[in-house]
Design a protein around this motif. Structure first.
Motif, PDB file in Angstrom:
ATOM      1  N   TYR A 197       0.818  -1.215   0.000  1.00 17.09           N
ATOM      2  CA  TYR A 197       0.000   0.000   0.000  1.00 17.09           C
ATOM      3  C   TYR A 197       0.851   1.264   0.000  1.00 17.09           C
TER       4      TYR A 197
ATOM      5  N   LYS B 147      -6.661  -2.907   2.945  1.00 15.59           N
ATOM      6  CA  LYS B 147      -6.999  -1.579   3.483  1.00 15.59           C
ATOM      7  C   LYS B 147      -7.950  -0.929   2.494  1.00 15.59           C
ATOM      8  N   THR B 148      -8.837  -0.052   2.977  1.00 13.30           N
ATOM      9  CA  THR B 148      -9.709   0.637   2.022  1.00 13.30           C
ATOM     10  C   THR B 148      -8.939   1.783   1.391  1.00 13.30           C
TER      11      THR B 148
ATOM     12  N   SER C 158      -9.630   4.916  -0.803  1.00 17.05           N
ATOM     13  CA  SER C 158     -10.738   5.682  -1.369  1.00 17.05           C
ATOM     14  C   SER C 158     -10.257   7.067  -1.739  1.00 17.05           C
TER      15      SER C 158
ATOM     16  N   HIS D  82     -11.604   0.978  -6.025  1.00 20.61           N
ATOM     17  CA  HIS D  82     -10.865  -0.093  -5.355  1.00 20.61           C
ATOM     18  C   HIS D  82     -11.683  -1.376  -5.392  1.00 20.61           C
TER      19      HIS D  82
ATOM     20  N   ILE E  40     -11.864  -5.417  -4.317  1.00 17.53           N
ATOM     21  CA  ILE E  40     -11.261  -6.361  -3.373  1.00 17.53           C
ATOM     22  C   ILE E  40     -11.539  -7.796  -3.845  1.00 17.53           C
TER      23      ILE E  40
ATOM     24  N   ASN F 154     -22.928  -1.699   1.719  1.00 17.12           N
ATOM     25  CA  ASN F 154     -22.245  -2.284   2.873  1.00 17.12           C
ATOM     26  C   ASN F 154     -22.173  -3.787   2.696  1.00 17.12           C
TER      27      ASN F 154
ATOM     28  N   PRO G 181     -16.762  -1.193  -6.004  1.00 20.08           N
ATOM     29  CA  PRO G 181     -17.251   0.096  -5.505  1.00 20.08           C
ATOM     30  C   PRO G 181     -18.776   0.120  -5.562  1.00 20.08           C
TER      31      PRO G 181
END
Lengths: 521, 521
Positions: free
Chosen positions: A278, A307-308, A310, A316, A318, B305, B320
């Motif tokens: 990161y 880790k987020t 933003s 992003h 995942i 969420n 996203p």
């Protein structure tokens, strides 16, 4: 009580809809049955034999002297896996006098499973050929002194056919469609109108030729992309040509915004893949923002505890832990909606020399699909990693893949740019083309040129050395201890050569691409 | 002190590497410059004009009677945007007597911006044509009574060419490569050997023909995929044929595991996209596991969420928030590593009728790339949603897109299956083909057939009605209140018709695919 009535009402409604639907879905026209089984179409085979130039015996006993230099270029349908025999092994020898090394690929498998692998590969390859081969690939010869005049290329279904010829009766035979006449000419007798076999005859030659101008072909056996081999014969003479049958291909156009200078944010999306690093990724983002504050950055991340990331214009994604390098690249490019996508590694740094406008200009003005830049190492050494890739046809054992440093041509009007087959990890490309070729998610670890191998024949590749991105140093200074994340990263990214990663790579080259050998310098 | 010595040492080492690298990267051969600018190759145009059949004036005044039925099939290069005029408007009328409706697509833009849009689209389309058009698409006519015998199709670069002819001098001219002879025949004079223009002459006809069998073509102006138009002439006679120039195309084969029955877990990955509806998704997963406990399920999720979905053979990708429907589908398929991918919506339920083996069997035995199944609604109504899609060429305004319910043929040996152009949201497909076509991430909301439009001409599509998946009911019973997530979902998934979503869709059809009109029933 009310709800009961409601239910009944509903039931009735539903059944009405159902009945109507059934009524409607009742077939209103009769459909023919089609054979789409994986066999080579008989017509293909037949014409292949018929059309191959027959040996002329008068010629075969005329003496000649072979020229090896040229003869060696002819497709031998057989390739041998050998590199250049090594000289002395000095340090940097490979760098100074690059030698060609050869890697047999079957070694990716245990001797025990190899035969089974070859069998499976042969089976899959056979069905691939059956799917991809069309009559348009068959060799057709136009015979000398034929009285027939006819198209040999470029005829598409539902176009009218033009002929001219000098006999009073003529037969035309199609195999995937019917022949019709768009107009009837006086004094011409038409048989088999609307069928696959049509014959025309007349006592007046001009009338017959006139009639021929109105002969049309209509495809009746549907296939999204193939060709019909139409036969065309008169007493003693026969000609064959193929009619392309295909859906009109729709373009994939991108709205590049209003004219004027190139608006990089509207034209380009930056795509990268990260894993644990990161800190490096943040440096990359910061450096990009210094020059392109509003360009979208797509990040594919398969770290264990992500880790987020933003911020404006940052996307992003995942992934499951450790999904891997090409899976991440494929994910990233799958999300791009701009005309162009720029690939960068997560440890690159933008500088004043990272002029994306230049790369956009090359792609806008040429027919190239992808253009690579240059990467500057901390040492100051700048690399473009240009590779030419070629395939030498082999037999059952598979083809030979040859990779060499270098390129094909300098590009007119862009003295810093060349045409080649493979470039470094820093390139701008047409999004739709990259998505078509794709990064094979089966390549989990170290991999790069595999993308260009999959793109052979469809990607038109260039490389310019005047658009430069910096590479965060990889030289580990002895007295600087490696960070924890770097250690973990190294463990995953650079597994020992003997590991699965290399095996997977060679295994894929062997099975997926059907190569038997890789040579490179 | 020591660290200083180290630094010096390092500096020296680095500079040595640098010098060597420079030495090595010094060009060792001279490269020619190539013109890859976006202009149509002159040769293409020239031959196009030369080769088009000249009007024969003796023919033009022969009378004829046009047959409208056939003549109307000929490419008019112009299409009109009109549907069927509506009759009475009963409830279910559209279901009972489906009428063709027409949708002009330019309405997706404000009148003010429309002209600008058309201008941009025309520009993008022009460059698309320049990139995609090759001399192999040009119409070529074989002339009657030519003494030349030559290949008209199927010649590939670096193959030897075969000719036969009956004159004592002959000239051959290539434009993208050189002509050589692989062997020299006695008594034949060769001029321009190794150049783009070669002439051969001899006093002995057989010798000349023998020599012609050794003429080879070598591509020198590199292009990954194009064709060279070779001219071939002798006194008064000329012939033209094209030589395909392309990299050997490498297959993308998948290891389907050992023989025997189809191992669905080794052959198929299930891909889906979810948004908020975790309850439905869980039902889907449970139903899948009942029949296929070890098949991999890839889930793309753009909920605000996201909940973590984990478990054996489950891959959860987090996007996203609200990235959208096709972006999610594109992500999911980008991660598939098996030969086939099965698309399901997150509110489907597997039952005993969801026999994936049947769909695998169809794809393994036919040349189809994709085969749809059937979806059963709670009402009991089962839909296959078969569509035929065709494109009618238009002029500057763009082409017309026609979609009709129905199919082309029944498939021989699979009485429940047909060949068509578009199917329902439940299909099994060759992973590499789906990845090639892709789901355009620009389509954020309601979209489906757009995938099949992009696939026209490359996807070979089928549909079987005997493999059925259930659809979680969509009929909202008046007395059952909708769950919160369902409400939010509906808000995003089904925006009002007048909204951006429809505009985006029509805008893409208009700009990206260059259509002016969509008609459907």
């Amino acid at each position: 009580m009310r709800s009961l009535r409601k239910t009944v009402l509903l039931a009735i409604l539903v059944s009405v809809v159902l009945v109507l639907a059934l009524l409607h879905s009742w077939p209103t026209r009769t459909y023919t049955t089609v054979d789409v089984w994986q066999r080579p179409g008989p017509s293909v085979e037949r014409h292949l034999e018929e059309r191959l130039p027959e040996l002329d015996h008068r010629l075969s006993n005329i003496p000649f002297h072979v020229r090896d230099s040229v003869a060696s270029l002819l497709a031998r349908n057989g390739c041998i896996c050998e590199g250049e025999s090594g000289g002395v092994n000095l340090p940097f020898a490979q760098l100074l006098f690059p030698r060609v090394s050869a890697h047999p690929l079957h070694t990716a498998f245990e001797a025990s499973e190899l035969e089974e692998m070859k069998r499976r590969r042969a089976k899959e390859y056979k069905s691939f050929q059956k799917r991809s081969k069309t009559p348009a690939d068959v060799l057709i010869i136009a015979e000398a002194n034929s009285p027939l005049q006819y198209p040999t290329q470029g005829v598409e279904s539902s176009h009218s056919l033009y002929f001219a010829f000098h006999h009073l009766q003529i037969n035309i035979t199609a195999t995937l469609g019917t022949l019709n006449v768009a107009a009837e000419v006086d004094g011409v007798k038409i048989k088999g109108d609307g069928e696959m076999h049509m014959s025309l005859s007349s006592s007046l030659l001009p009338n017959l030729n006139r009639q021929l101008q109105f002969v049309t072909y209509t495809n009746t056996l549907f296939h999204p992309s193939t060709a019909d081999t139409v036969q065309f014969e008169t007493e003693g003479h026969q000609a064959v040509f193929s009619v392309k049958i295909r859906h009109g291909v729709t373009p994939k156009l991108y709205n590049t915004g209003s004219k004027g200078d190139y608006n990089v944010s509207a034209l380009v999306t930056i795509a990268t893949k990260t894993f644990l690093r990161y800190d490096k990724l943040q440096d990359l983002i910061d450096s990009v923002r210094r020059y392109y504050p509003t360009v979208t950055i797509v990040i594919a991340d398969d770290s264990e505890n992500p880790k987020t990331m933003s911020g404006p214009y940052i996307e992003h994604y995942i992934m499951p832990f450790g999904k891997g390098w090409f899976a991440g690249r494929n994910l990233a490019v799958s999300q791009v909606t701009t005309k162009y996508v720029l690939w960068v590694d997560d440890d690159f740094i933008f500088t004043a020399n990272t002029k994306l406008e230049k790369l956009v200009d090359v792609l806008e003005k040429t027919t190239l699909d992808l253009v690579g830049g240059a990467v500057r190492e901390a040492t100051g050494y700048t690399a473009t990693y240009r590779q030419t890739i070629s395939i030498e046809p082999g037999e059952e054992d598979g083809d030979c893949l040859h990779m060499r440093r270098g390129f094909h041509h300098v590009i007119q009007g862009f003295p810093n740019c060349v045409v080649t087959d493979g470039v470094i990890n820093f390139f701008l490309a047409r999004t739709d083309k990259v998505q078509q070729v794709g990064f094979d998610p089966r390549l989990a670890r170290v991999a790069h040129l595999e993308f260009f191998i999959d793109g052979l024949g469809s990607l038109h590749v260039g490389s310019c050395d005047d658009v430069i991105v910096n590479h965060a140093t990889k030289i580990r200074l002895p007295w600087v201890s490696q960070s924890e994340s770097d250690k973990t990263y190294a463990k995953f990214r650079y597994p020992p050569a003997s590991s699965d990663a290399t095996h997977t790579k060679n295994g894929l080259l062997f099975f997926k691409n059907r190569f038997q050998c890789l040579t490179r310098n």
